[in-house]
Design an enzyme around this catalytic site. Structure first.
Site, PDB file in Angstrom:
ATOM      1  N   THR A  16       0.825  -1.214   0.000  1.00  0.00           N
ATOM      2  CA  THR A  16       0.000   0.000   0.000  1.00  0.00           C
ATOM      3  C   THR A  16       0.857   1.262   0.000  1.00  0.00           C
ATOM      4  OG1 THR A  16      -0.046   0.056   2.424  1.00  0.00           O
ATOM      5  CG2 THR A  16      -1.805  -1.171   1.314  1.00  0.00           C
ATOM      6  N   ASP A  17       0.212   2.394  -0.250  1.00  0.00           N
ATOM      7  CA  ASP A  17       0.907   3.671  -0.144  1.00  0.00           C
ATOM      8  C   ASP A  17       0.033   4.672   0.607  1.00  0.00           C
ATOM      9  OD1 ASP A  17      -0.941   4.866  -1.890  1.00  0.00           O
ATOM     10  OD2 ASP A  17       0.369   4.702  -3.620  1.00  0.00           O
ATOM     11  N   VAL A  18       0.545   5.893   0.710  1.00  0.00           N
ATOM     12  CA  VAL A  18      -0.105   6.930   1.508  1.00  0.00           C
ATOM     13  C   VAL A  18      -1.526   7.235   1.015  1.00  0.00           C
ATOM     14  CG1 VAL A  18       0.898   8.788   0.126  1.00  0.00           C
ATOM     15  CG2 VAL A  18       0.264   9.249   2.483  1.00  0.00           C
ATOM     16  N   GLY A  19      -1.848   6.877  -0.216  1.00  0.00           N
ATOM     17  CA  GLY A  19      -3.200   7.064  -0.725  1.00  0.00           C
ATOM     18  C   GLY A  19      -4.190   6.063  -0.147  1.00  0.00           C
ATOM     19  N   GLY A  20      -3.678   5.085   0.617  1.00  0.00           N
ATOM     20  CA  GLY A  20      -4.551   4.093   1.246  1.00  0.00           C
ATOM     21  C   GLY A  20      -4.873   2.921   0.339  1.00  0.00           C
TER      22      GLY A  20
END
Lengths: 135, 135, 135, 135
Positions: A16-20
């Protein structure tokens, strides 16, 4: 007609990344896991290809369209469908699904190269025969 | 006419794979680092976009052609050239070079979405103005 | 006495590095996949923890000793054994095996934090009860 | 007395996870980037070590304590301080800082091995001399 191979993976925090959602570059990893398992289902082991034949499959081009995001804990099903097969290359169409939702579609062109110089090398005949059987 | 932005990165062990070269999916990371630094050069900070505007840029499609491999310790220069700009999307052409050797070319389409629902959202006017100035 | 949970994963090209083996940082990913599946086996879903409880588990410390390398196509079995359990933290001992060969051992301390401020938060009682049942 | 080497990196989306912060395993990558640049500052190139000496540095153990999270766009400064130096190993203490905020501390033990069998090999004398000069 080409048979479609399916392989399911789970989304972990690492994906995952900071965008969820799943970081988009990771779909290339997911697609490759599926191609690797497809090869394994044909009894082709890539470590052996390296050790015994001195060759390795590399990606020559990759195009991915992103349709919907996957999230942590999702189960993602990858499809593998081999298209045009050359002497030293194979073209794949792949999809990523979460249930009935299409996440991404990919077109991946694989080339066979020798490990020493990374120069194009013909796919060994026995491997090619195995691939041709399912395409 | 579009100005081309350059950003150089170094290849570390984390970037390589068993083939002895940069793992192909990592070019998507490299291209994104360069786009992020290009935005930063326009005084656009993505964390602020999230915090203040509630929006995030996502990749809608990515196509990469691989021409030559990069190796550990190589310095790789990434180019960023913005093409067609829509209300909620920007198309980029990017290249990766090692000295005079072209490693990879990419076409990346970015969309602007709201963080809550990941639905398309217009690029804030002030950001769009900054981008238009260099394209 | 703590029950040990096992989870097997496969080594793909994405996991390897120029040394021809699994990149050492990836064992932290492997260990986490196993902890995630251990939680899932207890019917705990981390996306739900975020959505319903506003909490997330984070790693407070991680120590890994590397004994032997894994290679492409290896099947790696991860163990999960929960040790000391606090109000807001759990200590794990984990191992990575390839057949009868011990690859790596890890000691991972997990903390429960609220998503808003990443401040320590007590593990929800129902989750704690599920964990205590198997420790 | 050991000199401390500093290396700064930027946090990109690739480094983050669903928690909105840098994924903890990535600090091992950050620490390694700094050790690599420290070696480069001593005029030691790891690709050359492989090509000319047939050796590679591997991580024997890594212990990281996480104190505070880093976020997208943060500039993170890594420190490298070499401690005990053996014939085939070096112990490092490393820290990650964001401004005046300590993010993580690491203790990393590196071993020198031959590439063929991944067996311990003495660090080449000329490399050892360069390291000893700054410790």
């Amino acid at each position: 007609m080409a048979q479609t191979f399916n392989w399911s993976i789970r989304v972990y925090i690492e994906d995952t990344d900071v965008g969820g959602v799943v970081f988009y570059a990771n779909y290339l990893k997911f697609f490759e896991r599926a191609r690797t398992e497809w090869l394994r289902s044909l009894d082709v082991n890539q470590q052996s290809l390296m050790d015994q034949h001195g060759i390795i499959f590399i990606v020559k081009s990759a195009a991915v369209d992103y349709h919907a995001p996957a999230r942590l804990d999702d189960e993602v099903t990858l499809t593998v469908s081999a298209g045009r097969i050359g002497r030293a290359s194979v073209q794949f169409v792949q999809e990523a699904w979460c249930g009935a939702k299409l996440l991404a579609t990919g077109q991946i062109r694989i080339g066979c190269v020798n490990m020493a110089g990374l120069r194009p090398a013909p796919i060994p005949a026995e491997i090619l025969a195995k691939i041709r059987k399912v395409v």
